[in-house]
Structure formats: structure tokens, C-alpha cells
Design a protein around this motif. Structure first.
Motif, PDB file in Angstrom:
ATOM      1  N   PRO A   1      38.777  29.295 -18.655  1.00 53.29           N
ATOM      2  CA  PRO A   1      40.236  29.285 -18.469  1.00 53.29           C
ATOM      3  C   PRO A   1      40.732  30.282 -17.428  1.00 53.29           C
ATOM      4  O   PRO A   1      41.914  30.261 -17.071  1.00 53.29           O
ATOM      5  N   ILE A   2      39.855  31.147 -16.941  1.00 50.22           N
ATOM      6  CA  ILE A   2      40.238  32.133 -15.934  1.00 50.22           C
ATOM      7  C   ILE A   2      39.806  31.692 -14.539  1.00 50.22           C
ATOM      8  O   ILE A   2      40.565  31.804 -13.567  1.00 50.22           O
ATOM      9  N   LYS A   3      38.593  31.130 -14.414  1.00 51.60           N
ATOM     10  CA  LYS A   3      38.034  30.837 -13.097  1.00 51.60           C
ATOM     11  C   LYS A   3      38.051  29.367 -12.695  1.00 51.60           C
ATOM     12  O   LYS A   3      37.992  29.049 -11.511  1.00 51.60           O
ATOM     13  N   SER A   4      38.080  28.460 -13.648  1.00 57.82           N
ATOM     14  CA  SER A   4      38.023  27.023 -13.341  1.00 57.82           C
ATOM     15  C   SER A   4      39.423  26.494 -13.025  1.00 57.82           C
ATOM     16  O   SER A   4      40.310  26.502 -13.886  1.00 57.82           O
ATOM     17  N   ASP A   5      39.626  26.017 -11.814  1.00 59.56           N
ATOM     18  CA  ASP A   5      40.947  25.515 -11.417  1.00 59.56           C
ATOM     19  C   ASP A   5      41.412  24.364 -12.301  1.00 59.56           C
ATOM     20  O   ASP A   5      42.574  24.313 -12.712  1.00 59.56           O
ATOM     21  N   ILE A   6      40.505  23.425 -12.587  1.00 64.73           N
ATOM     22  CA  ILE A   6      40.928  22.270 -13.389  1.00 64.73           C
ATOM     23  C   ILE A   6      41.218  22.683 -14.831  1.00 64.73           C
ATOM     24  O   ILE A   6      42.159  22.184 -15.451  1.00 64.73           O
ATOM     25  N   MET A   7      40.472  23.656 -15.370  1.00 68.52           N
ATOM     26  CA  MET A   7      40.746  24.106 -16.726  1.00 68.52           C
ATOM     27  C   MET A   7      42.089  24.830 -16.783  1.00 68.52           C
ATOM     28  O   MET A   7      42.883  24.618 -17.707  1.00 68.52           O
ATOM     29  N   LYS A   8      42.368  25.689 -15.799  1.00 67.29           N
ATOM     30  CA  LYS A   8      43.650  26.399 -15.755  1.00 67.29           C
ATOM     31  C   LYS A   8      44.807  25.410 -15.652  1.00 67.29           C
ATOM     32  O   LYS A   8      45.828  25.553 -16.333  1.00 67.29           O
ATOM     33  N   GLU A   9      44.636  24.400 -14.814  1.00 65.29           N
ATOM     34  CA  GLU A   9      45.676  23.389 -14.618  1.00 65.29           C
ATOM     35  C   GLU A   9      45.957  22.646 -15.920  1.00 65.29           C
ATOM     36  O   GLU A   9      47.121  22.453 -16.307  1.00 65.29           O
ATOM     37  N   MET A  10      44.902  22.225 -16.607  1.00 66.20           N
ATOM     38  CA  MET A  10      45.071  21.459 -17.841  1.00 66.20           C
ATOM     39  C   MET A  10      45.638  22.332 -18.971  1.00 66.20           C
ATOM     40  O   MET A  10      46.472  21.891 -19.765  1.00 66.20           O
ATOM     41  N   SER A  11      45.211  23.566 -19.042  1.00 64.64           N
ATOM     42  CA  SER A  11      45.718  24.476 -20.067  1.00 64.64           C
ATOM     43  C   SER A  11      47.202  24.743 -19.854  1.00 64.64           C
ATOM     44  O   SER A  11      47.992  24.764 -20.809  1.00 64.64           O
ATOM     45  N   ASP A  12      47.612  24.941 -18.598  1.00 64.60           N
ATOM     46  CA  ASP A  12      49.028  25.176 -18.302  1.00 64.60           C
ATOM     47  C   ASP A  12      49.883  23.982 -18.712  1.00 64.60           C
ATOM     48  O   ASP A  12      50.992  24.128 -19.237  1.00 64.60           O
ATOM     49  N   LYS A  13      49.367  22.786 -18.465  1.00 65.79           N
ATOM     50  CA  LYS A  13      50.103  21.580 -18.859  1.00 65.79           C
ATOM     51  C   LYS A  13      50.229  21.503 -20.380  1.00 65.79           C
ATOM     52  O   LYS A  13      51.267  21.098 -20.920  1.00 65.79           O
ATOM     53  N   MET A  14      49.168  21.901 -21.089  1.00 68.56           N
ATOM     54  CA  MET A  14      49.206  21.840 -22.543  1.00 68.56           C
ATOM     55  C   MET A  14      50.182  22.877 -23.110  1.00 68.56           C
ATOM     56  O   MET A  14      50.862  22.613 -24.116  1.00 68.56           O
ATOM     57  N   VAL A  15      50.274  24.037 -22.458  1.00 73.20           N
ATOM     58  CA  VAL A  15      51.246  25.048 -22.885  1.00 73.20           C
ATOM     59  C   VAL A  15      52.656  24.468 -22.808  1.00 73.20           C
ATOM     60  O   VAL A  15      53.464  24.600 -23.742  1.00 73.20           O
ATOM     61  N   LYS A  16      52.959  23.813 -21.696  1.00 76.79           N
ATOM     62  CA  LYS A  16      54.300  23.254 -21.501  1.00 76.79           C
ATOM     63  C   LYS A  16      54.592  22.120 -22.473  1.00 76.79           C
ATOM     64  O   LYS A  16      55.712  21.986 -22.985  1.00 76.79           O
ATOM     65  N   GLN A  17      53.596  21.304 -22.746  1.00 73.85           N
ATOM     66  CA  GLN A  17      53.806  20.142 -23.605  1.00 73.85           C
ATOM     67  C   GLN A  17      53.741  20.462 -25.088  1.00 73.85           C
ATOM     68  O   GLN A  17      54.454  19.857 -25.888  1.00 73.85           O
TER      69      GLN A  17
ATOM     70  N   LEU B   1      45.447  31.084 -34.313  1.00 71.55           N
ATOM     71  CA  LEU B   1      44.308  31.023 -33.401  1.00 71.55           C
ATOM     72  C   LEU B   1      43.197  30.189 -34.025  1.00 71.55           C
ATOM     73  O   LEU B   1      42.985  30.222 -35.239  1.00 71.55           O
ATOM     74  N   ALA B   2      42.470  29.435 -33.202  1.00 70.91           N
ATOM     75  CA  ALA B   2      41.392  28.589 -33.732  1.00 70.91           C
ATOM     76  C   ALA B   2      40.442  28.203 -32.608  1.00 70.91           C
ATOM     77  O   ALA B   2      40.727  28.413 -31.425  1.00 70.91           O
ATOM     78  N   HIS B   3      39.312  27.635 -33.002  1.00 64.30           N
ATOM     79  CA  HIS B   3      38.488  26.898 -32.040  1.00 64.30           C
ATOM     80  C   HIS B   3      38.045  25.592 -32.694  1.00 64.30           C
ATOM     81  O   HIS B   3      37.893  25.514 -33.914  1.00 64.30           O
ATOM     82  N   HIS B   4      37.889  24.578 -31.859  1.00 65.93           N
ATOM     83  CA  HIS B   4      37.415  23.275 -32.314  1.00 65.93           C
ATOM     84  C   HIS B   4      37.058  22.487 -31.067  1.00 65.93           C
ATOM     85  O   HIS B   4      37.043  23.037 -29.964  1.00 65.93           O
ATOM     86  N   GLU B   5      36.783  21.212 -31.231  1.00 63.08           N
ATOM     87  CA  GLU B   5      36.391  20.367 -30.109  1.00 63.08           C
ATOM     88  C   GLU B   5      37.553  20.133 -29.142  1.00 63.08           C
ATOM     89  O   GLU B   5      38.715  20.064 -29.552  1.00 63.08           O
ATOM     90  N   PHE B   6      37.229  19.970 -27.846  1.00 65.15           N
ATOM     91  CA  PHE B   6      38.257  19.545 -26.897  1.00 65.15           C
ATOM     92  C   PHE B   6      38.857  18.215 -27.335  1.00 65.15           C
ATOM     93  O   PHE B   6      40.043  17.957 -27.119  1.00 65.15           O
ATOM     94  N   GLY B   7      38.033  17.368 -27.940  1.00 65.94           N
ATOM     95  CA  GLY B   7      38.531  16.083 -28.402  1.00 65.94           C
ATOM     96  C   GLY B   7      39.633  16.217 -29.437  1.00 65.94           C
ATOM     97  O   GLY B   7      40.535  15.371 -29.517  1.00 65.94           O
ATOM     98  N   SER B   8      39.601  17.272 -30.248  1.00 66.74           N
ATOM     99  CA  SER B   8      40.639  17.458 -31.259  1.00 66.74           C
ATOM    100  C   SER B   8      41.970  17.838 -30.627  1.00 66.74           C
ATOM    101  O   SER B   8      43.034  17.542 -31.175  1.00 66.74           O
ATOM    102  N   LEU B   9      41.923  18.484 -29.452  1.00 64.51           N
ATOM    103  CA  LEU B   9      43.158  18.867 -28.765  1.00 64.51           C
ATOM    104  C   LEU B   9      43.874  17.678 -28.143  1.00 64.51           C
ATOM    105  O   LEU B   9      45.002  17.804 -27.659  1.00 64.51           O
ATOM    106  N   ALA B  10      43.235  16.516 -28.154  1.00 70.18           N
ATOM    107  CA  ALA B  10      43.890  15.305 -27.653  1.00 70.18           C
ATOM    108  C   ALA B  10      45.131  14.977 -28.468  1.00 70.18           C
ATOM    109  O   ALA B  10      46.008  14.250 -27.995  1.00 70.18           O
ATOM    110  N   ARG B  11      45.228  15.493 -29.681  1.00 72.40           N
ATOM    111  CA  ARG B  11      46.444  15.321 -30.484  1.00 72.40           C
ATOM    112  C   ARG B  11      47.647  15.941 -29.779  1.00 72.40           C
ATOM    113  O   ARG B  11      48.788  15.524 -29.980  1.00 72.40           O
ATOM    114  N   LEU B  12      47.375  16.966 -28.973  1.00 76.96           N
ATOM    115  CA  LEU B  12      48.441  17.675 -28.273  1.00 76.96           C
ATOM    116  C   LEU B  12      48.611  17.208 -26.835  1.00 76.96           C
ATOM    117  O   LEU B  12      49.723  17.132 -26.319  1.00 76.96           O
ATOM    118  N   PHE B  13      47.470  16.929 -26.186  1.00 77.52           N
ATOM    119  CA  PHE B  13      47.471  16.598 -24.762  1.00 77.52           C
ATOM    120  C   PHE B  13      46.258  15.710 -24.499  1.00 77.52           C
ATOM    121  O   PHE B  13      45.143  16.202 -24.344  1.00 77.52           O
TER     122      PHE B  13
END
Length: 322
Positions: free
Chosen positions: A114-130, A78-90
Motif C-alpha cells: 500500500p506504500i510502494k505499489s501505484d495500483i494498490m495505492k490507487e485502489m485503496s484510495d478509491k475504497m476509502v472514498k467509497q 481493524l482486520a485482515h482477510h482475503e482481498f475477495g472479501s473486500l469486494a463487498r465494499l469495492f
């Protein structure tokens, strides 16, 4: 079973326990440090000790790339960091860190929920799969502001000057758009880089500027507010699925709750720290003093469009979140 064990003089079987290591780069005094500690305390309490979180701050488990790669592999659960750092994954997830994409802190928190924002849920789901990584929360550190050893008013003032950026592609783009020469420096090396003149300035929330004592090596703060600094909290998907469903719900609830509290803390800190940093010798430059925020916005926006041409529809959806 417990009753039978007691009758036979045997100890009852202990409840299953999950221990999770949590990494981040924040220093004590920064909101992100408080978030991780508070998150860990509340998770353990609300799960009656079934889930324990051990926090490793101050880049103890590595910088941005080590943290993200560690969560992907499961070496760091588990971690937190910038959204920009997650670009390594997605790569497209970094659009949530785009400069000037948010109206204010409340908008940033709403768009990244991640619970209420449709675009955040969509992007998180894609990152889980990838990439086997899930976003379970977010926290707010305040707006990022520029600091330097001299007053800066427009992108022309930064021409040819080395300016620190987070070692991520988005920051290289942003610093270039600001007119400067992007110079990646890890946060742990930043005070030294500023003191030695390796870079003449940097940008961060006021909470970090104060916590890391950057007032000792910088004289001016430019209130550009170029990023609403909201950080994703992300977990290895295998680790997430290994937590019993009941406890996963508690962890997600705590992540959301403590995240919302950071918004209040961040907004209060932005007001209080201006006076505190002034007392420590820093001079603040605002639009009233001639700071050309719109020039920075236009110049950075042009560079982002050039370097990340696929982001425009995403940024429009983020901007439209209420």
C-alpha cells in the motif's frame, strides 16, 4: 503543566491512548495468527503504549462478511482477510486475489504494497472514498494448494464433485473453473464438512492445512499453487484518522515490516511442511506426477474472464508490477 501539577501534588495528565480491536479468522499455527500477534506487540512497544491492539483470532468476531461489514461500520476497527472479501465494499479490489495472477510470493507482496505499489495505492484510495475503509498492510500465507480424499490431476477429475470454496463470489468462480461444484463453507466449519463428506476437497496454504489438522480428513495435496495467498490488513478510516499522525506512521511501518517477514516465513513453511505433512500421511501430487496445472490455469482463467469482465486491465497492471 506536568511540572506545575507535580509541584501542587497532582498527578500529571496521562498520554492519550488508543485501543484498537483487531479481528481475523486464523488459528494458532497459521502465519496470519503470528502476524496479528506480532503486529500488536510491536505497535504497542514502538508507540510507548499510546496505541494498544487487542487481537481476536479464530473468527471470534465473525466470519468474512461480519468482519468486513464490521470494519466498514467501525464496530471492528481493524482486520485482515482475503482481498475477495473486500469486494463487498469495492468489487474491483478482489482482482488482487485473482487465481494465477502472480508470478510468485515476492511478486504478490510487491503488487499489494500500500506504500510502494501505484495500483494498490490507487485502489485503496478509491475504497476509502467509497467505503470508509483503508488498506494499511498485507501479509503472505503461502501459495494455496488443493487437497482431496483422492488424487486429482485435471479439471475433468472434479466434474460433478462438491468442493469447498471460501464463501465469496471469486471462490465460486474459481472452483467452478476447476471443474467442481462450488460449495461455500466457513473456515470454522471446514473440518466437519470434509469429515462428513459434505465436500470432498478444499484449497488453502500448507500452513493452514497443517494448523487446522486437515491431514486427518484429507489424503492428497495437489500442488497447483493457484493463488499466492496475500491478505490485506484494513482499518476503518475514521479510526485511522483518530490516531495521531506520528503514531499512524509507526503503525504503517510495523504493518509493512511484519508483512515482509511473513514472506520469508511463508516460503520456508512451503518447503518444510511438505515433509511434515508427508509424515502425517498425506500424498503430494506434482506436475511430475501428471498434475495438469496449465489445464487448471486455462480453465479457471476462462471462468474469471466470463464472470469478471472488467478485471482484465487490472490484472494486466498487477502482472506488470516488478
Amino acid at each position: 503543566m506536568a511540572t506545575l501539577a507535580f509541584a501542587c501534588g497532582l498527578a500529571a495528565p496521562a498520554a492519550a491512548q488508543t485501543t484498537i480491536r483487531y479481528a481475523h479468522v486464523g488459528s494458532e499455527g497459521d502465519i496470519q495468527y503470528w502476524y496479528a500477534d506480532e503486529f500488536a506487540k510491536r505497535v504497542e512497544k514502538r508507540t510507548d503504549g499510546r496505541v494498544k491492539v487487542h487481537v481476536f483470532p479464530n473468527s471470534q468476531l465473525g466470519g468474512a462478511s461480519e468482519t468486513v461489514d464490521g470494519v466498514r461500520s467501525g464496530a471492528i476497527p481493524l482486520a485482515h482477510h482475503e482481498f475477495g472479501s473486500l469486494a463487498r465494499l469495492f468489487p474491483d479490489i478482489a482482482a488482487f486475489a485473482a487465481p494465477f495472477v502472480y508470478r510468485d510470493g515476492a511478486h504478490a507482496m510487491a503488487a499489494t504494497d500500500p506504500i510502494k505499489s501505484d495500483i494498490m495505492k490507487e485502489m485503496s484510495d478509491k475504497m476509502v472514498k467509497q467505503s470508509n475503509v483503508r488498506i494499511i498492510g498485507r501479509l503472505y500465507r503461502g501459495a494455496r494448494q488443493m487437497t482431496a480424499k483422492t488424487a486429482i490431476y485435471s479439471p475433468s477429475d472434479l466434474q460433478g464433485k462438491r468442493f469447498r470454496g471460501v464463501p465469496l463470489p471469486l471462490w465460486t468462480t474459481m472452483i467452478k473453473g476447476m471443474g467442481a461444484v462450488p460449495t461455500p463453507v466457513e473456515v470454522g466449519e471446514l473440518p466437519t464438512a470434509l469429515m462428513t463428506g459434505m465436500v470432498m476437497g478444499q484449497e488453502n496454504p500448507l500452513t493452514m492445512i497443517n494448523a487446522n489438522k486437515l491431514y486427518e480428513v484429507q489424503t492428497h495435496v495437489m500442488l497447483t499453487g493457484h493463488m499466492q495467498n496475500v491478505l490485506p490488513v484494513f482499518i476503518n478510516e475514521r479510526v485511522w484518522q483518530s490516531i495521531p499522525e506520528k503514531d499512524r506512521a509507526i503503525v504503517a511501518e510495523v504493518a509493512a515490516e511484519v508483512g515482509e517477514e511473513t514472506l520469508k516465513l511463508g516460503l520456508e513453511a512451503e518447503v518444510n511442511l511438505i515433509d511434515e505433512l508427508k509424515k502425517k500421511g498425506m500424498t503430494f501430487i506434482t506436475e511430475k506426477d501428471g498434475l495438469k496445472v496449465e489445464e487448471f490455469k486455462a480453465s479457471v482463467g476462462k471462468q474469471v474472464d466470463a464472470d469478471f469482465p472488467t478485471w482484465k486491465p487490472l490484472m494486466e497492471r498487477i502482472a506488470a508490477v516488478k
